[in-house]
Write a protein that holds these residues in place. Structure first.
Motif, PDB file in Angstrom:
ATOM      1  N   PHE A 190       0.570  -7.633 -11.374  1.00 13.80           N
ATOM      2  CA  PHE A 190       0.225  -6.361 -10.743  1.00 13.80           C
ATOM      3  C   PHE A 190       1.437  -5.447 -10.567  1.00 13.80           C
ATOM      4  CE2 PHE A 190       0.289  -4.212  -6.592  1.00 13.80           C
ATOM      5  CZ  PHE A 190      -0.737  -3.300  -6.753  1.00 13.80           C
ATOM      6  N   SER A 191       2.493  -5.965  -9.933  1.00 18.91           N
ATOM      7  CA  SER A 191       3.654  -5.129  -9.616  1.00 18.91           C
ATOM      8  C   SER A 191       4.480  -4.766 -10.841  1.00 18.91           C
ATOM      9  CB  SER A 191       4.537  -5.830  -8.578  1.00 18.91           C
ATOM     10  OG  SER A 191       4.968  -7.092  -9.054  1.00 18.91           O
ATOM     11  N   ASP A 192       4.241  -5.444 -11.978  1.00 20.83           N
ATOM     12  CA  ASP A 192       4.971  -5.107 -13.199  1.00 20.83           C
ATOM     13  C   ASP A 192       4.431  -3.839 -13.848  1.00 20.83           C
ATOM     14  OD1 ASP A 192       6.559  -7.340 -12.902  1.00 20.83           O
ATOM     15  OD2 ASP A 192       5.296  -8.605 -14.176  1.00 20.83           O
ATOM     16  N   TYR A 193       3.163  -3.531 -13.604  1.00 24.78           N
ATOM     17  CA  TYR A 193       2.526  -2.404 -14.278  1.00 24.78           C
ATOM     18  C   TYR A 193       2.109  -1.269 -13.347  1.00 24.78           C
ATOM     19  CZ  TYR A 193       2.222  -5.830 -18.041  1.00 24.78           C
ATOM     20  OH  TYR A 193       2.531  -6.774 -18.991  1.00 24.78           O
ATOM     21  N   PHE A 194       1.982  -1.561 -12.045  1.00 23.60           N
ATOM     22  CA  PHE A 194       1.478  -0.547 -11.123  1.00 23.60           C
ATOM     23  C   PHE A 194       2.338  -0.455  -9.863  1.00 23.60           C
ATOM     24  CE2 PHE A 194      -2.246  -1.918 -13.524  1.00 23.60           C
ATOM     25  CZ  PHE A 194      -2.807  -0.707 -13.896  1.00 23.60           C
ATOM     26  N   ASP A 195       2.400   0.760  -9.332  1.00 31.62           N
ATOM     27  CA  ASP A 195       2.919   0.990  -7.989  1.00 31.62           C
ATOM     28  C   ASP A 195       1.727   1.229  -7.072  1.00 31.62           C
ATOM     29  OD1 ASP A 195       5.725   0.880  -8.441  1.00 31.62           O
ATOM     30  OD2 ASP A 195       5.637   2.873  -9.352  1.00 31.62           O
ATOM     31  N   TYR A 196       1.872   0.821  -5.822  1.00 34.18           N
ATOM     32  CA  TYR A 196       0.851   1.111  -4.816  1.00 34.18           C
ATOM     33  C   TYR A 196       1.555   1.869  -3.703  1.00 34.18           C
ATOM     34  CZ  TYR A 196      -2.723   0.435  -1.236  1.00 34.18           C
ATOM     35  OH  TYR A 196      -3.670   0.636  -0.257  1.00 34.18           O
ATOM     36  N   GLN A 197       1.247   3.164  -3.581  1.00 33.00           N
ATOM     37  CA  GLN A 197       1.963   3.998  -2.630  1.00 33.00           C
ATOM     38  C   GLN A 197       1.179   5.277  -2.379  1.00 33.00           C
ATOM     39  OE1 GLN A 197       5.687   4.960  -4.501  1.00 33.00           O
ATOM     40  NE2 GLN A 197       4.732   5.915  -6.263  1.00 33.00           N
ATOM     41  N   GLY A 198       1.644   6.050  -1.400  1.00 34.45           N
ATOM     42  CA  GLY A 198       1.020   7.331  -1.112  1.00 34.45           C
ATOM     43  C   GLY A 198       1.109   7.681   0.361  1.00 34.45           C
ATOM     44  N   ALA A 199       0.537   8.822   0.712  1.00 34.20           N
ATOM     45  CA  ALA A 199       0.562   9.322   2.084  1.00 34.20           C
ATOM     46  C   ALA A 199      -0.864   9.479   2.595  1.00 34.20           C
ATOM     47  CB  ALA A 199       1.287  10.666   2.142  1.00 34.20           C
ATOM     48  N   GLN A 200      -1.019   9.416   3.916  1.00 38.09           N
ATOM     49  CA  GLN A 200      -2.329   9.644   4.511  1.00 38.09           C
ATOM     50  C   GLN A 200      -2.183  10.278   5.890  1.00 38.09           C
ATOM     51  OE1 GLN A 200      -4.741   6.153   5.182  1.00 38.09           O
ATOM     52  NE2 GLN A 200      -3.395   5.313   6.737  1.00 38.09           N
ATOM     53  N   ILE A 201      -3.257  10.933   6.306  1.00 35.60           N
ATOM     54  CA  ILE A 201      -3.365  11.510   7.645  1.00 35.60           C
ATOM     55  C   ILE A 201      -4.473  10.763   8.375  1.00 35.60           C
ATOM     56  CG2 ILE A 201      -3.988  13.569   8.963  1.00 35.60           C
ATOM     57  CD1 ILE A 201      -2.789  15.257   6.774  1.00 35.60           C
ATOM     58  N   ALA A 202      -4.231  10.430   9.640  1.00 35.87           N
ATOM     59  CA  ALA A 202      -5.218   9.695  10.424  1.00 35.87           C
ATOM     60  C   ALA A 202      -5.405  10.365  11.783  1.00 35.87           C
ATOM     61  CB  ALA A 202      -4.788   8.244  10.616  1.00 35.87           C
ATOM     62  N   VAL A 203      -6.626  10.296  12.288  1.00 35.92           N
ATOM     63  CA  VAL A 203      -6.961  10.794  13.621  1.00 35.92           C
ATOM     64  C   VAL A 203      -7.481   9.615  14.430  1.00 35.92           C
ATOM     65  CG1 VAL A 203      -8.423  12.353  14.951  1.00 35.92           C
ATOM     66  CG2 VAL A 203      -7.492  13.095  12.751  1.00 35.92           C
ATOM     67  N   GLY A 204      -7.004   9.481  15.671  1.00 37.92           N
ATOM     68  CA  GLY A 204      -7.392   8.332  16.471  1.00 37.92           C
ATOM     69  C   GLY A 204      -7.744   8.685  17.901  1.00 37.92           C
ATOM     70  N   TYR A 205      -8.324   7.696  18.582  1.00 40.96           N
ATOM     71  CA  TYR A 205      -8.707   7.846  19.993  1.00 40.96           C
ATOM     72  C   TYR A 205      -8.149   6.668  20.770  1.00 40.96           C
ATOM     73  CZ  TYR A 205     -11.543   8.534  24.173  1.00 40.96           C
ATOM     74  OH  TYR A 205     -11.956   8.738  25.465  1.00 40.96           O
ATOM     75  N   ARG A 206      -7.419   6.944  21.849  1.00 42.76           N
ATOM     76  CA  ARG A 206      -6.797   5.924  22.693  1.00 42.76           C
ATOM     77  C   ARG A 206      -7.581   5.803  23.997  1.00 42.76           C
ATOM     78  NH1 ARG A 206      -1.867   8.197  24.299  1.00 42.76           N
ATOM     79  NH2 ARG A 206      -0.697   6.238  24.358  1.00 42.76           N
ATOM     80  N   PHE A 207      -7.774   4.556  24.441  1.00 39.10           N
ATOM     81  CA  PHE A 207      -8.540   4.357  25.680  1.00 39.10           C
ATOM     82  C   PHE A 207      -8.023   3.152  26.455  1.00 39.10           C
ATOM     83  CE2 PHE A 207     -10.630   2.310  22.112  1.00 39.10           C
ATOM     84  CZ  PHE A 207     -10.947   1.055  22.579  1.00 39.10           C
TER      85      PHE A 207
END
Length: 207
Positions: A190-207
């Motif tokens: 897997f790691s010889d042929y592909f990268d796994y990466q990127g950015a994300q935005i998340a919204v959360g709720y704390r309680f």
């Protein structure tokens, strides 16, 4: 990768007081919170040394998580996520073969942070994910006479990342983070042929 390691080390150093100090009752109320979040972004597989003739289309990834802040500086999370990337040869009008590669993950995360910067509600954090992964490949096209070929594999992945979190108020938060794969196991080459990466935005709720 080097910048991720440096910022991760800084977050770990900043979280060190959490293990050496005893929180006051007021701090316990504000920092010992459970939370859940949902995220979307561009985290997914990208081919290393991709030929120019191949088109790479990353479907926005989706993630859901549940976490608990043990102090202002350290949290543990459990999460599930899904990402998908489609490959096709758009340079050849006679080849409509499409390959869809997807990853499904379920895992746990350690999330050290700097704590809130002043009274801004903003903090920097690092993330270390350990997950069980299901990798699936689906090949379709007229060259297969209407058939679809499927294959799958399971293994484990270790991902790392850095991010920024803004606690909008005592309950709602928003995050932006970048993740990349650090290591994998039982996923062939897997790691010889592909990268796994990127950015994300998340919204959360704390309680």
């Amino acid at each position: 990768m080097k910048s991720i390691v440096i910022l991760s080390a800084a977050c770990f150093m900043a979280s060190a007081p959490a293990f050496a100090e005893t929180s006051s009752p007021a701090e316990t109320v504000s920092s010992n919170k459970t939370y859940f979040y949902g995220g979307i972004g561009t985290i997914g597989l990208t081919m290393k040394d991709k030929p120019d003739a191949i088109t790479e289309d990353i479907t926005p990834n989706l993630s859901l998580g549940l976490g608990h802040e043990f102090s202002e500086y350290i949290a543990l999370e459990t999460f599930i996520s899904f990402s998908s990337t489609e490959y096709s040869n758009e340079w050849n009008p006679f080849d409509n073969t499409k390959i869809d590669l997807s990853l499904s993950q379920i895992g746990v995360s350690v999330v050290p942070s700097t704590g809130e910067l002043g009274n801004s509600g903003i903090k920097l954090y690092a993330r270390l994910n350990a997950s069980i992964v299901s990798a699936d490949a689906e090949v379709s096209g007229s060259s297969l006479n209407g058939y679809t070929l499927n294959s799958s594999d399971t293994g484990a992945m270790l991902d790392g990342g850095v991010g920024i979190q803004w606690n909008i108020n005592d309950n709602f938060m928003i995050r932006g983070e970048y993740l990349t794969n650090l290591a994998d196991s039982s996923l062939d080459d897997f790691s010889d042929y592909f990268d796994y990466q990127g950015a994300q935005i998340a919204v959360g709720y704390r309680f």
